[in-house]
Design a protein around this motif. Sequence first.
Motif, short mmCIF file in Angstrom:
data_model
loop_
_atom_site.label_atom_id
_atom_site.label_comp_id
_atom_site.label_asym_id
_atom_site.label_seq_id
_atom_site.Cartn_x
_atom_site.Cartn_y
_atom_site.Cartn_z
N VAL A 39 0.79 -1.48 0.11
CA VAL A 39 0.04 -0.15 0.10
C VAL A 39 0.91 1.19 -0.01
CG1 VAL A 39 -1.69 1.33 1.22
CG2 VAL A 39 -1.92 -1.18 1.01
N ALA A 40 1.86 1.17 0.81
CA ALA A 40 2.97 2.36 0.83
C ALA A 40 3.51 2.73 -0.42
CB ALA A 40 3.90 2.03 1.94
N LEU A 41 3.89 1.64 -1.23
CA LEU A 41 4.67 1.74 -2.47
C LEU A 41 3.47 2.27 -3.32
CD1 LEU A 41 6.59 -1.53 -2.45
CD2 LEU A 41 7.60 0.85 -2.36
N LEU A 42 2.30 1.76 -3.36
CA LEU A 42 1.35 2.26 -4.20
C LEU A 42 0.94 3.87 -4.15
CD1 LEU A 42 -1.33 -0.74 -4.45
CD2 LEU A 42 0.04 0.21 -6.08
N LEU A 43 0.92 4.18 -2.95
CA LEU A 43 0.64 5.54 -2.56
C LEU A 43 1.98 6.27 -3.18
CD1 LEU A 43 -0.96 5.30 1.09
CD2 LEU A 43 -1.99 6.04 -1.04
N ALA A 44 3.17 5.89 -2.69
CA ALA A 44 4.28 6.83 -3.13
C ALA A 44 4.39 7.09 -4.73
CB ALA A 44 5.65 5.80 -2.54
N ALA A 45 3.89 5.81 -5.63
CA ALA A 45 3.91 5.91 -6.86
C ALA A 45 2.88 6.99 -7.44
CB ALA A 45 3.73 4.43 -7.43
N ALA A 46 1.55 6.86 -6.83
CA ALA A 46 0.50 7.63 -7.04
C ALA A 46 0.98 9.21 -6.95
CB ALA A 46 -0.61 7.39 -6.25
N ASP A 47 1.91 9.51 -5.87
CA ASP A 47 2.15 10.85 -5.43
C ASP A 47 3.32 11.38 -6.18
OD1 ASP A 47 2.39 12.98 -3.29
OD2 ASP A 47 4.31 12.49 -3.39
N SER A 48 4.05 10.35 -6.83
CA SER A 48 5.04 10.73 -7.95
C SER A 48 4.51 11.18 -9.04
CB SER A 48 6.00 9.61 -8.26
OG SER A 48 6.99 9.73 -9.09
N VAL A 49 3.41 10.49 -9.57
CA VAL A 49 2.69 10.82 -10.87
C VAL A 49 1.98 12.10 -10.62
CG1 VAL A 49 0.94 10.06 -12.48
CG2 VAL A 49 2.45 8.34 -11.59
N LEU A 50 1.39 12.35 -9.58
CA LEU A 50 0.64 13.57 -9.18
C LEU A 50 1.68 14.77 -9.13
CD1 LEU A 50 -2.15 14.54 -8.48
CD2 LEU A 50 -1.35 14.33 -5.96
N SER A 51 2.86 14.66 -8.74
CA SER A 51 3.86 15.50 -8.68
C SER A 51 4.43 15.96 -9.85
CB SER A 51 4.81 15.10 -7.54
OG SER A 51 5.75 14.18 -8.09
N THR A 52 4.10 15.08 -11.12
CA THR A 52 5.02 15.40 -12.30
C THR A 52 4.04 15.39 -13.48
OG1 THR A 52 5.11 12.91 -12.60
CG2 THR A 52 7.08 14.17 -11.58
N GLU A 53 2.64 15.21 -13.38
CA GLU A 53 1.78 15.34 -14.34
C GLU A 53 0.48 15.74 -13.90
OE1 GLU A 53 3.47 11.72 -17.33
OE2 GLU A 53 1.56 11.71 -16.45
N LEU A 54 -0.23 16.54 -14.84
CA LEU A 54 -1.39 17.25 -14.37
C LEU A 54 -2.15 16.57 -15.55
CD1 LEU A 54 -3.51 18.34 -12.40
CD2 LEU A 54 -3.21 20.57 -14.08
N ARG A 55 -2.86 15.36 -15.55
CA ARG A 55 -3.55 14.79 -16.85
C ARG A 55 -4.78 15.47 -16.81
NH1 ARG A 55 -4.02 8.80 -16.56
NH2 ARG A 55 -4.91 9.12 -14.40
N VAL A 56 -4.94 16.11 -18.00
CA VAL A 56 -6.46 16.90 -18.52
C VAL A 56 -6.88 16.28 -19.62
CG1 VAL A 56 -7.32 19.10 -19.08
CG2 VAL A 56 -5.21 18.89 -17.29
N CYS A 57 -8.17 16.01 -19.53
CA CYS A 57 -9.25 15.59 -20.74
C CYS A 57 -9.72 16.83 -21.19
CB CYS A 57 -10.16 14.64 -20.32
SG CYS A 57 -9.35 13.13 -20.26
N ALA A 58 -9.73 17.30 -22.39
CA ALA A 58 -10.21 18.48 -22.75
C ALA A 58 -10.86 18.23 -24.40
CB ALA A 58 -9.06 19.71 -22.80
N GLU A 59 -11.85 19.07 -24.74
CA GLU A 59 -12.16 19.05 -26.22
C GLU A 59 -10.84 19.75 -27.04
OE1 GLU A 59 -13.97 18.98 -29.55
OE2 GLU A 59 -15.49 18.59 -27.84
N PRO A 60 -10.85 19.14 -28.16
CA PRO A 60 -9.72 19.71 -28.97
C PRO A 60 -9.80 20.94 -29.87
CG PRO A 60 -10.58 17.70 -30.02
CD PRO A 60 -11.18 17.97 -28.56
N ASP A 61 -11.23 21.40 -30.02
CA ASP A 61 -11.50 22.26 -30.82
C ASP A 61 -12.70 23.19 -30.39
OD1 ASP A 61 -11.81 24.37 -32.90
OD2 ASP A 61 -12.82 22.98 -34.33
N ASN A 62 -12.60 23.77 -29.26
CA ASN A 62 -13.70 24.53 -28.31
C ASN A 62 -13.14 25.56 -27.93
OD1 ASN A 62 -16.14 24.76 -27.33
ND2 ASN A 62 -15.60 23.62 -25.15
#
Length: 254
Positions: free
Chosen positions: A8-31
């Motif tokens: 669990v600790a490793l999973l949380l650490a991995a999630a925090d790492s992704v969170l700290s390096t990427e902001l994943r955004v879904c968006a409309e490409p022509d809006n």
Amino acid sequence: MYLRCLSVALLLAAADSVLSTELRVCAEPDNLPFSHESRSGFENRIASLLANELGAEVVYSWQPQRRAFVRKTLGAGLCDVWMGVPADFERVLTTRPYYRSCYVFVYGKRALRSFEEPLLKELRIGVQLPGNDMAATPPGYALAARGAVQNVVGFPVYGEQPAAQRIVEAVAKGELDAGVVWGAAGGFFAKARSLTVSKATPPAELAGLPFEFAIAIGVRRDAAELRERLDAALARRHAEVERILDEYAVPRAR
């Protein structure tokens, strides 16, 4: 038990790492003016601003904003964030609102500043159509309440260009006298065509009809920590968010 806690600790650490390096955004490409694959929309600009504040990089998943958008994007794990959702949208966690806008009248030579306008029934007016029924939007209900439907022209939200842009272009060309559109889009396109924008409020008998909406960022339901970080970033970068909104001529309801 030890191994389970370690996993669990490793999973949380991995999630925090992704969170700290990427902001994943879904968006409309022509809006535009909201988002575009060129990252020229104001929501793109705000997302980049917040990502910078979080020490992260924006990573986009470009998706047409159609039915089941939430299920196919945030729900499918393609992204963590959807910019520009109503602050009370129940299908996601929402951040603090970062602006509040309203419907506006857009017009040229023939002014339209109120649904009480005596010549309202004579004006050719464009409205956005999210569905098949003209009265599906607050402006549609207001125009119907005033009996001004015979000269109303509906513009489907889905098309080659944003509906607000098509309405404003029709006003600029003289094909319409005015339009009643969502302010965040209407202000942007009206500015480009040197047209006038004024706040639209519902007629007295429809005073409870919502013409103003607070706008926030939608976040995956299991990403409460990200929401908290975005809330803090919005608070710290409030002045810069306001400047971006001004640049795109987004009218705000105070």
